[in-house]
Structure formats: C-alpha cells, structure tokens
Write an enzyme that holds these catalytic residues in place. Sequence first.
Site: not given
Length: 282
Positions: A75, A191
């Site tokens: 992440c 992302c």
Amino acid sequence: MVDATSPIGVIDSGVGGLTTVAQLSKLLPGENIIYCGDNGNAPYGNRTGEDIARLTTRMLEFLAEREVKMVAVACNTISATFDTPGLAGYENRFGFPVLSIIRAAAEDVVKLQYTRVGVIATAFTIASQCYPRLIDELEGDMQVYGEPSEKLAALIEQGDLASPAIDQEVQTHLDNLMGAHPDVKDIVLGCTHYPIVEDVFQRKAPHVAFINPAKAQARAIRLHLSDAGLLHHGDHDTVGSLHINTSGERPVYETVLSELNITRDYTLDTVDFGTGTVPSNS
Ligand code: DGL
C-alpha cells in the site's frame, strides 16, 4: 521463532495489495502468505497520517500474533507514513522487517534511468511527497510529476472493474497529467489498486509505459528473504497457502483474484481491524 516456512504478511487498505500477491505468486510460488485488507476502512488515501498509522498498527499486531517472517506493505499510502516524524516506526515496534512498496518502486525507477516520470496515487501519497523525496535521495536528477486521485481506489473497491466511473476517473487523471506534462512517457501506478485496472490506463494512453510497483516489490521481497536465509525452497510444484483476512466482504476478492489470475487456493476470514477516527470522505 520464524524460519523459511513461516508466512509472509502482506497488508493494504483493501484489495490493492493483491497486485503484490499476484507478483509473489509468479516469483515465489511456494511462499505461504497471510493477507490483511482493511476494506471496511478503505480508502486510506483521504485519511490523516495519524489515522492511517493507527489502522496499520492493528494489522501489524494481527500479523505479529501469526509469526510472519516479514511484512510487505503493499500500500503506497501506508508506505508514505513510514518516514513521517513521530508516526510510524513500524519495524522497531514489531521486530520483523516491514518493506515499503514506495521504496521498492523508487529504486526501480531510478535503476531504469528515466529523466522524468509521472506518479498517479492517492491524495495522501502525493501530498506526502514521498515519491519525489525517495527518488531524489537515490538519484538527484529526475523530474517527478504527481497527480492525486481521491476517488479511484474507492471505485475499484466497489468491484465493478468495467464501470464508466472508473473509465472517467482514469481519463481525468491522464488528461491532467499529460496535459501539464505532454513529454511524460512513463507513469507509476502509485496506488496498488490501480494496476488492477491497468488495461483501462493502457487503452487510454497506448504510448505510455505504466509501471506496476508490485513487480519491484516482489523482487525486493525475494532479495530480502534470500539475504536473510529465509527463502522457502519447496519443490517446484508446491504452491503456498493464501489466507485472506478482511474487514470487508468476499465478492470483491473473488473478482480481483480472478482479474489478476491468482489461481492458488485461499481461505477468507472476516476480521475487525477497528475503525478510523476520521471518516473517509469518498
Ligand atoms: N492501495 C492503496 C495504495 O497503494 C491505498 C488506496 C486507499 O485506500 O486509498 O495507496
């Protein structure tokens, strides 16, 4: 006491970290994986750093109890909290290595010797300046152009990967980035949710090379485990286990596992990782 057969922990705010699981499944198919996806609190990208660090701590505590040999932070948004003074220090607190996907991506970009690169990522990741800072530390002379999206991860979390809303959101951010910097030919999907819809990006900008940081992260994990003498050398046909723990729901996992061609057997449990203090506004 961990050994080579101990699992690798992989964490994300939701399904995005499955992009790292997909790359690990190709590179290190025998490794056992415990996945934590905090879908119930996603997206993280519109939260405060304090909130992200607190939610992340819950997942790391959960993994500490399961004796992982390391954790891959799949992440970017969580990785962007690593260096925030007073915030993270995850590694020192838990005693196992915690690998940032942004560091792996930055090292990769620098190795490829780009002169300019775009980064599309969450609002938190872009505001943190983590990509330009790390790239700058490694190689002084590269232009990094950031473009934040407040909605794309949340739209992908909804699980309709062919939705017009995803199409529109991708178009908007490519228009913004390419409009301001027409000479950019390489863009980091900063992302981990975004490579799930990489084909949408690619269709809209066929001349651009989109970089999926999960590939660099899987290589960084292999290098780390190899250096630590913790690579799981099963025989070639052995496929490792995949245990998914989510504060969300099963259907989006089924959709994304299939989209990413992750075919190993898995179990999925619903877990409460707590709730964020600041509501996520998308
Ligand atoms: N997948 C995450 C990332 O790489 C975050 C998405 C979100 O929860 O905002 O940044």
